[in-house]
Design a protein around this motif. Structure first.
Motif, PDB file in Angstrom:
ATOM      1  N   GLN A  68       0.827  -1.203   0.000  1.00 30.47           N
ATOM      2  CA  GLN A  68       0.000   0.000   0.000  1.00 30.47           C
ATOM      3  C   GLN A  68       0.860   1.252   0.000  1.00 30.47           C
ATOM      4  OE1 GLN A  68      -3.150   0.114   2.906  1.00 30.47           O
ATOM      5  NE2 GLN A  68      -3.320   2.344   2.805  1.00 30.47           N
ATOM      6  N   THR A  69       1.959   1.243   0.759  1.00 26.19           N
ATOM      7  CA  THR A  69       2.837   2.402   0.811  1.00 26.19           C
ATOM      8  C   THR A  69       3.440   2.695  -0.564  1.00 26.19           C
ATOM      9  OG1 THR A  69       3.376   1.989   3.131  1.00 26.19           O
ATOM     10  CG2 THR A  69       4.902   3.369   1.885  1.00 26.19           C
ATOM     11  N   ARG A  70       3.888   1.656  -1.244  1.00 28.91           N
ATOM     12  CA  ARG A  70       4.478   1.842  -2.576  1.00 28.91           C
ATOM     13  C   ARG A  70       3.436   2.332  -3.581  1.00 28.91           C
ATOM     14  NH1 ARG A  70       7.416  -3.328  -4.528  1.00 28.91           N
ATOM     15  NH2 ARG A  70       8.109  -1.869  -6.143  1.00 28.91           N
ATOM     16  N   LEU A  71       2.256   1.749  -3.541  1.00 30.11           N
ATOM     17  CA  LEU A  71       1.201   2.163  -4.462  1.00 30.11           C
ATOM     18  C   LEU A  71       0.731   3.584  -4.169  1.00 30.11           C
ATOM     19  CD1 LEU A  71      -0.865  -1.156  -4.535  1.00 30.11           C
ATOM     20  CD2 LEU A  71       0.532  -0.253  -6.390  1.00 30.11           C
ATOM     21  N   ASP A  72       0.604   3.907  -2.884  1.00 21.31           N
ATOM     22  CA  ASP A  72       0.166   5.253  -2.507  1.00 21.31           C
ATOM     23  C   ASP A  72       1.163   6.312  -2.964  1.00 21.31           C
ATOM     24  OD1 ASP A  72      -2.135   4.332  -1.371  1.00 21.31           O
ATOM     25  OD2 ASP A  72      -1.486   4.559   0.716  1.00 21.31           O
ATOM     26  N   LYS A 100       0.573   6.853  -6.619  1.00 20.07           N
ATOM     27  CA  LYS A 100      -0.728   7.512  -6.791  1.00 20.07           C
ATOM     28  C   LYS A 100      -0.630   9.002  -6.487  1.00 20.07           C
ATOM     29  CE  LYS A 100      -3.178   8.033  -3.407  1.00 20.07           C
ATOM     30  NZ  LYS A 100      -3.888   7.876  -2.121  1.00 20.07           N
ATOM     31  N   ASP A 101       0.036   9.353  -5.400  1.00 20.30           N
ATOM     32  CA  ASP A 101       0.133  10.758  -5.005  1.00 20.30           C
ATOM     33  C   ASP A 101       0.872  11.582  -6.058  1.00 20.30           C
ATOM     34  OD1 ASP A 101      -1.220  10.173  -2.683  1.00 20.30           O
ATOM     35  OD2 ASP A 101       0.570  10.052  -1.429  1.00 20.30           O
ATOM     36  N   LEU A 102       1.923  11.029  -6.629  1.00 19.93           N
ATOM     37  CA  LEU A 102       2.641  11.737  -7.687  1.00 19.93           C
ATOM     38  C   LEU A 102       1.738  11.984  -8.892  1.00 19.93           C
ATOM     39  CD1 LEU A 102       6.116   9.932  -7.692  1.00 19.93           C
ATOM     40  CD2 LEU A 102       5.626  12.252  -6.890  1.00 19.93           C
ATOM     41  N   PRO A 114     -10.060  -0.758  -0.045  1.00 17.77           N
ATOM     42  CA  PRO A 114     -10.367   0.546  -0.635  1.00 17.77           C
ATOM     43  C   PRO A 114      -9.163   1.410  -0.977  1.00 17.77           C
ATOM     44  CG  PRO A 114     -11.903   0.066   1.119  1.00 17.77           C
ATOM     45  CD  PRO A 114     -10.872  -1.024   1.159  1.00 17.77           C
ATOM     46  N   ALA A 115      -8.203   1.547  -0.046  1.00 20.48           N
ATOM     47  CA  ALA A 115      -7.050   2.405  -0.309  1.00 20.48           C
ATOM     48  C   ALA A 115      -6.193   1.850  -1.435  1.00 20.48           C
ATOM     49  CB  ALA A 115      -6.222   2.573   0.964  1.00 20.48           C
ATOM     50  N   ILE A 116      -5.911   0.550  -1.386  1.00 21.63           N
ATOM     51  CA  ILE A 116      -5.100  -0.074  -2.423  1.00 21.63           C
ATOM     52  C   ILE A 116      -5.830  -0.066  -3.757  1.00 21.63           C
ATOM     53  CG2 ILE A 116      -4.153  -2.287  -3.194  1.00 21.63           C
ATOM     54  CD1 ILE A 116      -3.290  -2.842  -0.360  1.00 21.63           C
ATOM     55  N   ASP A 117      -7.117  -0.382  -3.748  1.00 27.15           N
ATOM     56  CA  ASP A 117      -7.888  -0.414  -4.993  1.00 27.15           C
ATOM     57  C   ASP A 117      -7.894   0.954  -5.678  1.00 27.15           C
ATOM     58  OD1 ASP A 117      -8.475  -3.086  -4.657  1.00 27.15           O
ATOM     59  OD2 ASP A 117     -10.397  -2.722  -3.673  1.00 27.15           O
ATOM     60  N   ARG A 118      -8.010   2.004  -4.882  1.00 30.18           N
ATOM     61  CA  ARG A 118      -8.014   3.360  -5.467  1.00 30.18           C
ATOM     62  C   ARG A 118      -6.654   3.691  -6.064  1.00 30.18           C
ATOM     63  NH1 ARG A 118      -7.654   9.024  -4.402  1.00 30.18           N
ATOM     64  NH2 ARG A 118      -9.479  10.103  -5.286  1.00 30.18           N
ATOM     65  N   SER A 119      -5.590   3.346  -5.354  1.00 31.24           N
ATOM     66  CA  SER A 119      -4.248   3.605  -5.880  1.00 31.24           C
ATOM     67  C   SER A 119      -4.020   2.851  -7.183  1.00 31.24           C
ATOM     68  CB  SER A 119      -3.193   3.213  -4.842  1.00 31.24           C
ATOM     69  OG  SER A 119      -3.246   4.062  -3.711  1.00 31.24           O
TER      70      SER A 119
END
Length: 270
Positions: free
Chosen positions: A35-39, A42-44, A74-79
């Motif tokens: 999740q940290t890597r995907l987030d 995503k943020d970039l 939810p968080a991972i799916d969105r990323s």
């Protein structure tokens, strides 16, 4: 004996807790790392930072693993959906793997919305995607309506949504064109002048009369600031943009450079 039994019981409880902690860490820690890597990616992307396919290559296994997971995350799916969006945009720019990337994006967005349907940005992404794959339709407009309904006041979404909607303004149903005008008015009312100006001098310029008419209920001070700032950067809201003015001046100069010509009847005189 009772004391020794209590000690053994305490040790047993501690051992069980320790084993549980190890088991929890074994199953949960990898998910947190993913999740940290995907987030981070995503943020970039949401900050409009260019991210190439090469920079996203290492995330391929994480994306596939997340899509294979049946449970909602939810968080991972969105990323995943946001990263798939950038991969699809890169494919459109290069002309390679377009169909495959679009299909992966569609699947990712639908999975994320299936778990967290109150996401106005992903409804907007789905609207964009379906327009590209299927063309404009009444069903697709319902996706845009969902974005407006669920996220009327989120500034960063407003800018992306307004730019997209203004680019197809003439094709929008009347309720959505009214939403676009009202959204522009909210930008000016909340003093988001930079965002309003970028929209007005960009995709909104062809529709400036309607956008400006929609400012009737906005405080006059805000409207005056918008008008003066547009004038300062060369946009006369009652007349021409800088580009239009340059074209007009060029044509005028061309006419001035033309040699004077006598009318035919005058040239026939002795």
């Amino acid at each position: 004996m009772p004391g020794r039994a209590a000690a053994w019981l305490a040790r047993g409880v501690l051992a069980a807790v320790a084993c549980s902690s190890v088991a929890w860490g074994t199953t949960t820690l990898p998910a947190l790392v993913d999740q940290t890597r995907l987030d981070g990616a995503k943020d970039l992307i949401l900050r409009n930072v260019p991210v190439s396919d090469a920079e996203l290559d290492d995330l391929g296994p994480l994306l596939s693993r997340a899509m294979a997971e049946k449970d909602c995350m939810p968080a991972i799916d969105r990323s995943v959906a946001v990263i798939r969006l950038r991969l699809a945009e890169n494919a459109l720019a290069s002309g390679a793997q377009v169909d495959a990337r679009m299909g992966e994006l569609d699947e990712a967005v639908r999975k994320s919305l299936g778990c967290a349907p109150a996401d106005p940005y992903l409804w907007l992404v789905l609207f964009w995607l379906r327009n590209i794959r299927q063309g404009l339709s009444d069903a697709n407009f319902d996706l845009l309506r969902m974005s407006y309904r669920l996220g009327p006041n989120e500034g960063w979404i407003v800018v992306k949504r307004s730019a997209m909607a203004l680019a197809m303004f003439d094709a929008l149903p009347s309720d959505l064109s009214s939403d676009v005008v009202a959204e522009f008015a909210r930008l000016v009312k909340t003093e988001l002048y930079t965002e309003a100006i970028d929209l007005l001098k960009g995709p909104g310029w062809a529709h400036r009369d309607k956008l400006l008419a929609g400012l009737a209920a906005v405080p006059q001070r805000n409207v005056d600031i918008l008008t003066r700032t547009m004038a300062d950067i060369g946009y006369d809201l009652d007349s021409r943009s800088p580009a239009e003015r340059r074209i007009w001046q060029h044509k005028s100069n061309d006419r001035l450079d033309e040699p004077a010509r006598m009318p035919p009847e005058a040239s026939a005189r002795p």
